[in-house]
Design a protein around this motif. Structure first.
Motif, PDB file in Angstrom:
ATOM      1  N   SER A  10       0.811  -1.216   0.000  1.00  0.00           N
ATOM      2  CA  SER A  10       0.000   0.000   0.000  1.00  0.00           C
ATOM      3  C   SER A  10       0.847   1.270   0.000  1.00  0.00           C
ATOM      4  O   SER A  10       0.491   2.246  -0.647  1.00  0.00           O
ATOM      5  N   ARG A  11       1.960   1.267   0.743  1.00  0.00           N
ATOM      6  CA  ARG A  11       2.818   2.458   0.754  1.00  0.00           C
ATOM      7  C   ARG A  11       4.228   2.101   1.178  1.00  0.00           C
ATOM      8  O   ARG A  11       4.466   1.038   1.751  1.00  0.00           O
ATOM      9  N   VAL A  12       5.142   3.019   0.899  1.00  0.00           N
ATOM     10  CA  VAL A  12       6.554   2.838   1.258  1.00  0.00           C
ATOM     11  C   VAL A  12       7.131   4.169   1.714  1.00  0.00           C
ATOM     12  O   VAL A  12       6.636   5.233   1.355  1.00  0.00           O
ATOM     13  N   GLU A  13       8.163   4.087   2.517  1.00  0.00           N
ATOM     14  CA  GLU A  13       8.963   5.252   2.909  1.00  0.00           C
ATOM     15  C   GLU A  13      10.425   4.847   2.839  1.00  0.00           C
ATOM     16  O   GLU A  13      10.750   3.681   3.073  1.00  0.00           O
ATOM     17  N   TYR A  14      11.278   5.802   2.541  1.00  0.00           N
ATOM     18  CA  TYR A  14      12.707   5.513   2.492  1.00  0.00           C
ATOM     19  C   TYR A  14      13.459   6.606   3.229  1.00  0.00           C
ATOM     20  O   TYR A  14      13.242   7.802   2.995  1.00  0.00           O
ATOM     21  N   ASN A  15      14.359   6.196   4.112  1.00  0.00           N
ATOM     22  CA  ASN A  15      15.227   7.116   4.831  1.00  0.00           C
ATOM     23  C   ASN A  15      16.634   6.949   4.255  1.00  0.00           C
ATOM     24  O   ASN A  15      17.296   5.943   4.525  1.00  0.00           O
ATOM     25  N   ALA A  16      17.061   7.921   3.463  1.00  0.00           N
ATOM     26  CA  ALA A  16      18.362   7.833   2.806  1.00  0.00           C
ATOM     27  C   ALA A  16      19.523   7.898   3.789  1.00  0.00           C
ATOM     28  O   ALA A  16      20.576   7.297   3.551  1.00  0.00           O
ATOM     29  N   THR A  17      19.339   8.577   4.904  1.00  0.00           N
ATOM     30  CA  THR A  17      20.403   8.696   5.905  1.00  0.00           C
ATOM     31  C   THR A  17      20.733   7.346   6.522  1.00  0.00           C
ATOM     32  O   THR A  17      21.902   7.027   6.735  1.00  0.00           O
ATOM     33  N   THR A  18      19.720   6.554   6.802  1.00  0.00           N
ATOM     34  CA  THR A  18      19.929   5.246   7.441  1.00  0.00           C
ATOM     35  C   THR A  18      19.781   4.081   6.465  1.00  0.00           C
ATOM     36  O   THR A  18      19.961   2.933   6.856  1.00  0.00           O
ATOM     37  N   ALA A  19      19.451   4.374   5.208  1.00  0.00           N
ATOM     38  CA  ALA A  19      19.208   3.347   4.183  1.00  0.00           C
ATOM     39  C   ALA A  19      18.157   2.339   4.644  1.00  0.00           C
ATOM     40  O   ALA A  19      18.290   1.144   4.460  1.00  0.00           O
TER      41      ALA A  19
END
Length: 67
Positions: A10-19
């Protein structure tokens, strides 16, 4: 936080700082967090024709995770 047109995700999130990639599944909810995921994999998921197939091929069982 992108919402996907997918019968599996249904949805996704990505934190580039912590991968860290967080995924909410249609059936089981979430978030499920996957660690050490390159941004290219996240972008591939967003652009995939089938998010569920992409998840199975490139994310599932490839990264450590927890809920």
């Amino acid at each position: 936080m992108p919402f996907l047109r997918s019968s599996a995700i249904s949805r996704v999130e990505y934190n580039a700082t912590t991968a860290t990639l967080s995924i909410w599944f249609v059936q089981s909810g979430g978030p499920y967090d996957y660690y050490g995921v390159p941004q290219s994999v996240y972008e591939g998921l967003l652009g995939a024709r089938s998010a569920g197939t992409y998840y199975n091929d490139y994310i599932r069982d490839r990264y450590s995770s927890n809920r």
